[in-house]
Design a protein around this motif. Structure first.
Motif, PDB file in Angstrom:
ATOM      1  N   VAL A  45       0.832  -1.206   0.000  1.00 45.13           N
ATOM      2  CA  VAL A  45       0.000   0.000   0.000  1.00 45.13           C
ATOM      3  C   VAL A  45       0.866   1.255   0.000  1.00 45.13           C
ATOM      4  CG1 VAL A  45      -1.687   1.331   1.331  1.00 45.13           C
ATOM      5  CG2 VAL A  45      -1.963  -1.146   1.111  1.00 45.13           C
ATOM      6  N   VAL A  46       1.881   1.290   0.861  1.00 43.90           N
ATOM      7  CA  VAL A  46       2.739   2.469   0.970  1.00 43.90           C
ATOM      8  C   VAL A  46       3.548   2.681  -0.306  1.00 43.90           C
ATOM      9  CG1 VAL A  46       4.694   3.484   2.205  1.00 43.90           C
ATOM     10  CG2 VAL A  46       2.884   2.316   3.479  1.00 43.90           C
ATOM     11  N   ILE A  47       4.204   1.624  -0.798  1.00 42.40           N
ATOM     12  CA  ILE A  47       5.057   1.740  -1.990  1.00 42.40           C
ATOM     13  C   ILE A  47       4.230   2.098  -3.218  1.00 42.40           C
ATOM     14  CG2 ILE A  47       6.549   0.458  -3.575  1.00 42.40           C
ATOM     15  CD1 ILE A  47       7.515  -1.156  -1.130  1.00 42.40           C
ATOM     16  N   SER A  48       3.106   1.421  -3.408  1.00 42.02           N
ATOM     17  CA  SER A  48       2.299   1.692  -4.609  1.00 42.02           C
ATOM     18  C   SER A  48       1.695   3.095  -4.572  1.00 42.02           C
ATOM     19  CB  SER A  48       1.183   0.646  -4.759  1.00 42.02           C
ATOM     20  OG  SER A  48       0.269   0.693  -3.672  1.00 42.02           O
ATOM     21  N   THR A  49       1.336   3.579  -3.388  1.00 45.92           N
ATOM     22  CA  THR A  49       0.780   4.932  -3.290  1.00 45.92           C
ATOM     23  C   THR A  49       1.832   5.973  -3.657  1.00 45.92           C
ATOM     24  OG1 THR A  49      -0.775   4.254  -1.556  1.00 45.92           O
ATOM     25  CG2 THR A  49      -0.359   6.605  -1.783  1.00 45.92           C
ATOM     26  N   ALA A  50       3.043   5.801  -3.140  1.00 49.77           N
ATOM     27  CA  ALA A  50       4.121   6.746  -3.460  1.00 49.77           C
ATOM     28  C   ALA A  50       4.487   6.684  -4.944  1.00 49.77           C
ATOM     29  CB  ALA A  50       5.346   6.445  -2.596  1.00 49.77           C
ATOM     30  N   ALA A  51       4.603   5.481  -5.483  1.00 48.21           N
ATOM     31  CA  ALA A  51       5.009   5.324  -6.881  1.00 48.21           C
ATOM     32  C   ALA A  51       3.916   5.757  -7.849  1.00 48.21           C
ATOM     33  CB  ALA A  51       5.392   3.869  -7.145  1.00 48.21           C
TER      34      ALA A  51
END
Length: 319
Positions: free
Chosen positions: A296-302
């Motif tokens: 969730v965190v990585i995909s939101t930032a990317a």
């Protein structure tokens, strides 16, 4: 480039505001739960009800569900197989697969599509959302329950039905169908139209939904943060942000051709980051929590970059 300035900047600017608020003393974990409850149980239902009440059944394109979920089922299966090759347990494989196909269609998707296309873009998005959680969260919960319960599987079918019923109780899904039903009813019985005063209240609540939803997403990320197993989270993010939108676009373009607007909305929804429900479900069963959180965190930032690219490739022009 105007689409990036007009859509990406305000959407993720508000996510950033939410993240800053979440990192500050202004919003505790308990306060965030209350804010999330107001957003999901009051603001978004008002927006969805008003939007769907204006829709006519004959204008809907059911093929969008076939297009979107054909891609989802295919990639879910690929990720389950990949998880098996990685030596993951059934529950962890389900978390990995869910992280790679479950879109944040409400918190980010509704504001994103609203800013890009207005209410006309919400119709295809809400068609997907209406069955998105019901199918993916229910099935993934079933797999996690199988893993957690081990040999006690005789009651799993009953629990699968219970999980599906819980999804139907979520305020988002009933609001969509209630709005659609109310629109059809008032179409045939005009004197039942929503009173002006009531509609103004709903309109005010609906207007607050997109910014509050984005602030909620940012604040949630601030309270979560990265954990271990970031590699599997990164793998899921690649599938979520790149493979799924490409596959949805290809199926909707060449296999089951969709109206251009509906195809664009379906593709952008596929390109959204993983939704928070992924790690919420993982927490419920105590399975793959770190993997889900990181996805969730990585995909939101990317997604700041991948959604910008998607807007350019799809030729989206702001209203």
């Amino acid at each position: 480039m105007s689409a990036i300035a007009d859509i990406i900047v305000p959407v993720f600017g508000m996510v950033l505001v939410g993240w800053l608020i979440g990192r500050s003393p202004l919003l505790s974990a308990e306060g965030l739960r209350g804010f999330t409850g107001v957003t999901f149980y009051a603001l978004f239902p008002a927006l969805l009800f008003r939007s769907m009440a204006k829709v006519r059944l004959e204008t809907l394109e059911p093929d969008i569900l076939l297009v979107f979920f054909s891609a989802v089922v295919l990639l879910y299966g690929v990720l389950m197989l990949l998880g098996r090759l990685m030596g993951l347990r059934l529950g962890d494989r389900a978390v990995l697969a869910l992280s790679g196909v479950f879109s944040n269609g409400v918190g980010i998707g509704i504001p994103f599509i609203t800013y890009a296309f207005g209410e006309k873009g919400l119709v295809p998005l809400l068609m997907i959302i209406s069955v998105h959680s019901l199918i993916l969260l229910t099935f993934s919960s079933f797999l996690m329950e199988m893993d957690v319960q081990g040999g006690a599987r005789r009651r799993l079918l009953g629990r699968l039905g219970g999980a599906a019923l819980n999804m139907l109780k979520h305020p988002i899904i009933p609001s969509i169908f209630a709005g659609l039903l109310w629109g059809e009813l008032t179409r045939h019985v005009p004197w039942l139209a929503t009173p002006v005063v009531i509609d103004r209240i709903l309109q005010a609540l609906a207007a607050a939904a997109p910014p509050c939803g984005l602030i909620m997403v940012g604040a949630s990320l601030a309270h979560v943060g990265l954990k271990g197993h970031w590699q599997s989270g990164a793998i899921a993010s690649i599938f979520k942000l790149a493979a799924l939108p490409v596959l949805v676009w290809a199926i909707g373009r060449y296999v089951f051709p969709l109206d251009p607007l509906w195809l664009t909305v379906a593709t952008l929804n596929a390109a959204l980051p993983a939704g928070a429900n992924v790690y919420l479900v993982a927490q419920i069963y105590g399975v793959g929590v770190a993997r889900a959180t990181n996805a969730v965190v990585i995909s939101t930032a990317a997604s700041i970059f991948t959604l910008s690219i998607a807007l350019l490739l799809l030729g989206v022009q702001t209203r």
